[in-house]
Every structure is written in structure tokens, then in C-alpha cells.
Design an enzyme around this catalytic site. Structure first.
Site, short mmCIF file in Angstrom:
data_model
loop_
_atom_site.label_atom_id
_atom_site.label_comp_id
_atom_site.label_asym_id
_atom_site.label_seq_id
_atom_site.Cartn_x
_atom_site.Cartn_y
_atom_site.Cartn_z
N VAL A 59 16.39 42.56 55.70
CA VAL A 59 17.56 43.24 56.26
C VAL A 59 18.78 42.33 56.35
O VAL A 59 19.89 42.69 55.95
CB VAL A 59 17.23 43.83 57.64
CG1 VAL A 59 18.47 44.48 58.25
CG2 VAL A 59 16.12 44.87 57.51
N SER A 98 25.35 34.67 63.50
CA SER A 98 24.99 35.42 64.71
C SER A 98 25.60 36.81 64.68
O SER A 98 26.71 37.01 64.20
CB SER A 98 25.48 34.68 65.96
OG SER A 98 25.12 35.39 67.13
N LYS A 113 24.58 26.86 66.19
CA LYS A 113 23.92 28.17 66.33
C LYS A 113 22.75 28.07 67.29
O LYS A 113 22.49 28.99 68.08
CB LYS A 113 23.44 28.65 64.95
CG LYS A 113 22.57 29.93 64.99
CD LYS A 113 23.32 31.12 65.53
CE LYS A 113 22.45 32.32 65.87
NZ LYS A 113 21.47 32.70 64.87
N ASN A 168 22.27 30.21 70.79
CA ASN A 168 21.11 30.98 71.19
C ASN A 168 20.57 30.54 72.54
O ASN A 168 20.08 31.36 73.33
CB ASN A 168 20.01 30.88 70.13
CG ASN A 168 20.32 31.70 68.90
OD1 ASN A 168 21.46 32.08 68.68
ND2 ASN A 168 19.32 31.96 68.09
N GLU A 218 22.68 32.15 75.03
CA GLU A 218 22.29 33.57 75.05
C GLU A 218 21.06 33.79 75.94
O GLU A 218 21.02 34.73 76.75
CB GLU A 218 22.00 34.04 73.64
CG GLU A 218 21.47 35.45 73.51
CD GLU A 218 21.00 35.76 72.11
OE1 GLU A 218 20.16 36.67 71.97
OE2 GLU A 218 21.44 35.09 71.16
N ARG A 268 10.83 33.16 79.97
CA ARG A 268 10.31 33.96 78.86
C ARG A 268 8.85 33.61 78.59
O ARG A 268 8.02 34.50 78.37
CB ARG A 268 11.14 33.73 77.60
CG ARG A 268 12.51 34.37 77.64
CD ARG A 268 13.17 34.30 76.28
NE ARG A 268 14.48 34.97 76.30
CZ ARG A 268 14.99 35.64 75.28
NH1 ARG A 268 14.30 35.76 74.16
NH2 ARG A 268 16.16 36.20 75.37
#
Length: 393
Positions: A16, A132, A187, A191, A194, A292
């Protein structure tokens, strides 16, 4: 299409993200050579989206290389790790001096540094770019963080800037970061920020639910209002959207139906590991990664523990329930936490610049995150205004 027509860029790896980036280039007027290990994906993309621009179908790596104008630019969109090395090994003997191999995946920055050295020995440029924005961003305009040599950016950069997201001032969310793995490092830190941002939003939701007694639909209104303040950001916007969703089968808020377990793809973990090496105190990012891990590990153990010590904040006093002053306190706490997350990420970039000899410009990096990426937020304009233009060495 004339048989001798050459493509300005080739894309190998048409899952994708790769397919959407290829379509994005085509929509901006570039002829794109397509390659995939399974030719079926190439044919499917051309069949479904061939009207969006000029594509050249290729079946082999040699076909791909032969279809490109010089200097050749080949975007590799395969799984990070050994698959990237495998593609480089296949391409290297087919390319000429000055050609550019581009890795647009979430590769570990040290791998990117190694690959650039190895490609340079063969006269090739290797460019690691952080991308991103997910699938939608890849198609409609992502935030792009390129590393590699400054020379390679002269021919590749304008193309990347064309397909990148554009900020409200019209400037592209793409700029050369610095040599070797700098783009992938930035990057990675993006993240990490994020992760921290999502964690504190989750904690704000819990406070509004457990203490203020606000149901998800009521919270959605709160987050919508917060998105009109200095908290304005993509993550606040989509939080409001998610909180409004209702499960069709049960009629319950969707947020109560989904499993309370979050995994990770590795970049958050890498951020914390590298921060330890640098001595950079990214406490907010680290705790979000640990949260997490805790949420997704040993679910049976968690259930048993919750029976012994039930989760929750405790008894809610009536004077707090739906109290506007408490809700405002949560908003301020969330903004303060957001500031900490961004500040720790930028401080880590400062330390990395000194460690690896990168000439980083924090204001420029902040400008790349204003649109297209997950952490786009009004706060970034403030960071740009108050960050010195001087670079870090």
C-alpha cells in the site's frame, strides 16, 4: 506510450505505501516505473489507477533499471531489515555511478548509515527518507524527512518536495536533514513523540471518564473544543472522532469495545534505546513505550492482577463530576505534557547532532511536521518561532 520513454523515478515494492507513493508521483506529472516481486501487484496498480498518470510496467530489476533516465532514482518500499539489503544487492551491479537508491521504509538509522557507506564505495548514492502520514499521506502528501548526501538531494529533492504535504504558508513539508541516517533518525524521534502524545491523550481520557464522569460522547465535545485552543492537532481531532463512534452490535461506545492493548512497530523502542546511548532523558517517550508493552503483554496476568487490585482512580467526589474547572485543569495538564514530549524529542535531536556530526536545524525539522504527519499540531508553529535558526554540530 512511446517505447523509448524513460521514467523519472522507479518504485520497487508495491504494497500500500509503495503503491500510494508511486501514484502520488504520477499525479504530479512524473513518469513512474513500477516493479514488484509479484508482477500481479504491478498489473493490478496499472489496471486500477493507470489513468492517474504515466506508468511503465517492468518485470525484472534489469527492466526497472533500463526504464529510468539518469541519474536513476529508485525508491525501495520493502520491509525494513534484510529485505532492504537484498534489494540493494540486486540493484548495485545494475546501476552506474551517481545513481540513487532511496529507502522509504522505517529502517533503523544505523542500518541506513552503513548502507550509505557501502553504496558510496560503489559510486552510488543511498538516501534514507522518513515518510510520515500513513497510507493517506503517502497518496495525498506526506511529511518527508530525507537524509543522504546533499548532492543527491539536488536531483531528488525537488521531486520529494512536489509530492510532500504543504503547510498553510505553502511551504513543502520536506527538506534535506543531513547526511547518512539523519532522515531516518528524525523520523524515529517523530514516532517517539507520537507515542508519548498518544499516551497522554489516553490518560486525559481516563481522567475525564473516571474522575469527571464524562461519557465518551461528552468527551468528544470536550476534545472538539480543545482542538480550537493551543492544543489544536491531528491527534486531538481524531480523538474526538473516535470518542463519537458507537459499536453497531452492542450500542456501546466503540472505545469500550476495543481491546486495551497496544503494540509497536519498533521505532518507539529504538528511540528509547538510542536515548539511553546518548544520555538523553526522554522520560515521557520511554514511559509511553513501557505502557504499550505492559498493555499487550501477559493479558491473563493483567486480568488476575485486576481482580486483586482493581484498576481505576478511586471514588469520584460529587464536586468533581462534570466540573468545568477540573476539565480545564486536565486540558492544561495535557498541553504541558505535550510540551514535554516535543521538548524531549528535540533535545534528543540536539544530542544526536553532536554525537553523529549532523548539522541539524530544529526549526526546519519542526516545519516538516506541520502537515502530512501524525504529530502535526499548532504547537509546531510556536516551536518554529522560538527556536534559534542556528544549527547544531
Amino acid at each position: 506510450m512511446a517505447e523509448d520513454k524513460k521514467a523519472q523515478i522507479g518504485v520497487t515494492g508495491l504494497a500500500v505505501m509503495g503503491a500510494n507513493l508511486a501514484r502520488n508521483f504520477a499525479r504530479h506529472g512524473y513518469t513512474v516505473a513500477l516493479h514488484n516481486r509479484s508482477v500481479g501487484k504491478t498489473d493490478a496498480l496499472i489496471k486500477e489507477h493507470g489513468s492517474e498518470g504515466d506508468f511503465i510496467r517492468t518485470e525484472t530489476m534489469q527492466d526497472l533499471v533500463d526504464s529510468l533516465e539518469r541519474p536513476r532514482r529508485i525508491l525501495v518500499m520493502v520491509k525494513a531489515g534484510e529485505p532492504v539489503d537484498s534489494v540493494i544487492e540486486q540493484l548495485t551491479p545494475l546501476l552506474d555511478e551517481g545513481d540513487i537508491i532511496i529507502d522509504g521504509g522505517n529502517s533503523y538509522f544505523q542500518d541506513t548509515r552503513r548502507r550509505e557507506r557501502e553504496c558510496a564505495e560503489n559510486g552510488l548514492h543511498f538516501v534514507g527518507i522518513g515518510v510520515s502520514g500513513g497510507e493517506e499521506g503517502a497518496l495525498n502528501g506526506p511529511s518527508i524527512m530525507p537524509g543522504g548526501s546533499e548532492e543527491s538531494y539536488k536531483t531528488l529533492g525537488p521531486m520529494l518536495e512536489d509530492i510532500s504535504a504543504k503547510a498553510k504558508d505553502g511551504k513543502p513539508c520536506c527538506a534535506w536533514i543531513d547526511t547518512d541516517g539523519a532522515g531516518h533518525f528524525v523520523k524515529m524521534v517523530h514516532n517517539g513523540i507520537e507515542y508519548a502524545d498518544m499516551q497522554v491523550i489516553g490518560e486525559a481520557h481516563e481522567l475525564l471518564r473516571s474522575v469527571a464522569g464524562l461519557e465518551p460522547a461528552e468527551q468528544a465535545d470536550v476534545f472538539d473544543e480543545w482542538n480550537k485552543t493551543e492544543l489544536s492537532s491531528y491527534l486531538i481531532e481524531i480523538t474526538a472522532h473516535v470518542l463519537r463512534q458507537v459499536d453497531a452490535k452492542t450500542g456501546k461506545p466503540f472505545i469500550d469495545i476495543i481491546a486495551d492493548a497496544a503494540g509497536q512497530k519498533g521505532t518507539g523502542r529504538w528511540t528509547v534505546q538510542e536515548a539511553l546511548e546518548l544520555g538523553s532523558p526522554v522520560t515521557a517517550i520511554a514511559e509511553s513505550v513501557f505502557a504499550r508493552a505492559l498493555s499487550s503483554s501477559e493479558p491473563q496476568m493483567r486480568r488476575e492482577a485486576q481482580e486483586i487490585l482493581p484498576a481505576g482512580i478511586g471514588d469520584t467526589t460529587e464536586d468533581v463530576v462534570k466540573d468545568p474547572e477540573f476539565v480545564e485543569d486536565v486540558r492544561k495538564a495535557l498541553y504541558a505534557s505535550k510540551l514535554v514530549s516535543y521538548a524531549q524529542g528535540l533535545d534528543m535531536l540536539t544530542m544526536a547532532g553532536r554525537e553523529y556530526g549532523w548539522d541539524l536545524n530544529l526549526a526546519t525539522i519542526a516545519s516538516l511536521w506541520r502537515e502530512g504527519c501524525i504529530i502535526r499540531a499548532e504547537l509546531l508553529n510556536v516551536i518554529m518561532e522560538r527556536t534559534p535558526v542556528t544549527r547544531i554540530r
